[in-house]
Design an enzyme around this catalytic site. Structure first.
Site, PDB file in Angstrom:
ATOM      1  N   GLU A  61     -20.310   6.001  -9.540  1.00 50.74           N
ATOM      2  CA  GLU A  61     -20.793   6.498  -8.027  1.00 50.74           C
ATOM      3  C   GLU A  61     -22.299   6.501  -8.238  1.00 50.74           C
ATOM      4  O   GLU A  61     -22.340   7.509  -7.707  1.00 50.74           O
ATOM      5  CB  GLU A  61     -20.282   7.005  -7.566  1.00 50.74           C
ATOM      6  CG  GLU A  61     -18.670   6.393  -6.861  1.00 50.74           C
ATOM      7  CD  GLU A  61     -18.220   7.280  -5.873  1.00 50.74           C
ATOM      8  OE1 GLU A  61     -17.854   8.817  -5.531  1.00 50.74           O
ATOM      9  OE2 GLU A  61     -17.029   6.598  -5.362  1.00 50.74           O
TER      10      GLU A  61
ATOM     11  N   SER B 242     -25.592  11.645 -17.728  1.00 47.90           N
ATOM     12  CA  SER B 242     -26.502  10.332 -17.861  1.00 47.90           C
ATOM     13  C   SER B 242     -27.304  10.062 -18.702  1.00 47.90           C
ATOM     14  O   SER B 242     -27.934  11.095 -20.008  1.00 47.90           O
ATOM     15  CB  SER B 242     -28.114  10.610 -16.643  1.00 47.90           C
ATOM     16  OG  SER B 242     -29.442   9.558 -16.409  1.00 47.90           O
ATOM     17  N   SER B 243     -27.474   8.594 -19.320  1.00 48.72           N
ATOM     18  CA  SER B 243     -27.863   8.494 -20.719  1.00 48.72           C
ATOM     19  C   SER B 243     -29.336   8.825 -21.079  1.00 48.72           C
ATOM     20  O   SER B 243     -29.911   9.361 -21.791  1.00 48.72           O
ATOM     21  CB  SER B 243     -27.823   7.674 -20.802  1.00 48.72           C
ATOM     22  OG  SER B 243     -26.641   6.395 -21.256  1.00 48.72           O
TER      23      SER B 243
ATOM     24  N   HIS C 170     -19.592   7.249 -19.399  1.00 49.91           N
ATOM     25  CA  HIS C 170     -18.873   5.327 -19.401  1.00 49.91           C
ATOM     26  C   HIS C 170     -17.651   5.258 -19.982  1.00 49.91           C
ATOM     27  O   HIS C 170     -16.264   4.280 -19.470  1.00 49.91           O
ATOM     28  CB  HIS C 170     -19.589   5.629 -20.377  1.00 49.91           C
ATOM     29  CG  HIS C 170     -21.019   4.923 -19.943  1.00 49.91           C
ATOM     30  ND1 HIS C 170     -21.899   6.274 -20.865  1.00 49.91           N
ATOM     31  CD2 HIS C 170     -22.125   4.170 -19.176  1.00 49.91           C
ATOM     32  CE1 HIS C 170     -23.450   5.413 -20.586  1.00 49.91           C
ATOM     33  NE2 HIS C 170     -23.331   4.710 -19.418  1.00 49.91           N
TER      34      HIS C 170
END
Length: 284
Positions: free
Chosen positions: A152, A189-190, A41
């Protein structure tokens, strides 16, 4: 010192804050997120800064893109930590609305994108992309940025948003930013925080197998179906619980390919314990 981050909770406050920057001749870049931020992010904020945009981030865990058996209630949330990361990265405005601000009345309108949603995650997550397209449309209309920044890693989502913006003639450029990976290759990734230590080690096999597929099919040297079948078998043998799909698709239409003769992606969705892992890489 980075400029102090303005935290806004309402659409009116967001538009007022954006207008203040526009009055000085600045362009605006929107970074929509669901929070639980990581370096991926942060790279979107940095991408906006690199293009001269004022970075505006949104944090909203959107209920309409979660299915009835998905992890909406358990989705990681860390608002204070997210604000600190955004301020350190150079973000200027963060829009963190309540559900009642985003959906003040029952939604009678839904944005639906077809074609690029028909395969891959589409059949496994019914209604998911309708929720994504609708909330992103709302965010774009609320902030009216010059550019929107998306990673992406969620490649199908990126193509859905590009298609939507093109078809609806929105005056907004959608910028896809490269996937940010851990030093060992795992895509950030979270949801990675759901992985146990053993699962975290097993998860690395996904990136390795995708790279093997890309090398095997590059330039049409081998059948995509044979390469992806072998990779899926290897993932299951490594300890993955399920391979929802692992395929090679055209990079724009997302149609499956059996021989690579155009820009293509290896793209996958898997299950490991309670974690759904998605990833993709370019063939060339």
């Amino acid at each position: 010192m980075p400029e102090k981050l303005a935290i806004v909770r309402t659409v009116a406050e967001l538009r007022h804050a954006v207008a203040a920057y526009r009055a000085t001749g600045r362009t605006v870049g929107l970074v929509p997120t669901m929070g639980a931020l990581h370096e991926g992010h942060v790279s979107l904020v940095e991408g906006a800064l690199a293009r001269g945009d004022v970075p505006v981030a949104s944090i909203f865990v959107n209920p309409t893109q979660f299915g009835p058996n998905e992890d909406f209630a358990a989705y990681p949330r860390d608002e204070a930590g997210d604000f600190a990361k955004l301020e350190a990265a150079g973000c200027r405005i963060v829009f963190a609305p309540a559900k009642e601000e985003m959906y003040p009345v029952p939604m009678l309108t839904t944005v639906k994108v077809t074609g690029v949603t028909d395969g891959l995650c589409g059949p496994f997550r019914p209604g998911h992309f309708d929720g994504v397209a609708t909330v992103v449309t709302k965010l774009l209309m609320m902030a009216m940025p010059d550019r929107g920044y998306f990673g992406e890693k969620d490649y199908q989502q990126l193509q859905v948003i590009k298609t939507m913006v093109r078809d609806l003639a929105m005056p907004i450029e959608i910028v896809g930013m490269p996937t940010v990976r851990e030093s060992d290759g795992l895509a950030m990734s979270s949801r990675n925080r759901y992985l146990s230590a053993a699962e975290r080690t097993t998860a690395l096999q996904l990136y390795r197998e995708m790279n093997t597929v890309a090398k095997t099919v590059r330039g049409g040297r081998s059948s995509c179906s044979e390469a992806t079948a072998a990779a899926s078998k290897a993932l299951l043998a490594a300890g993955f619980d399920k391979v929802e799909y692992l395929t090679v698709v055209d990079a724009e239409s997302l149609q499956p390919l059996d021989k690579v003769a155009s820009p293509a992606r290896v793209i996958a969705a898997t299950r490991l314990g309670r974690t759904r892992l998605i990833d993709n890489i370019a063939v060339d």
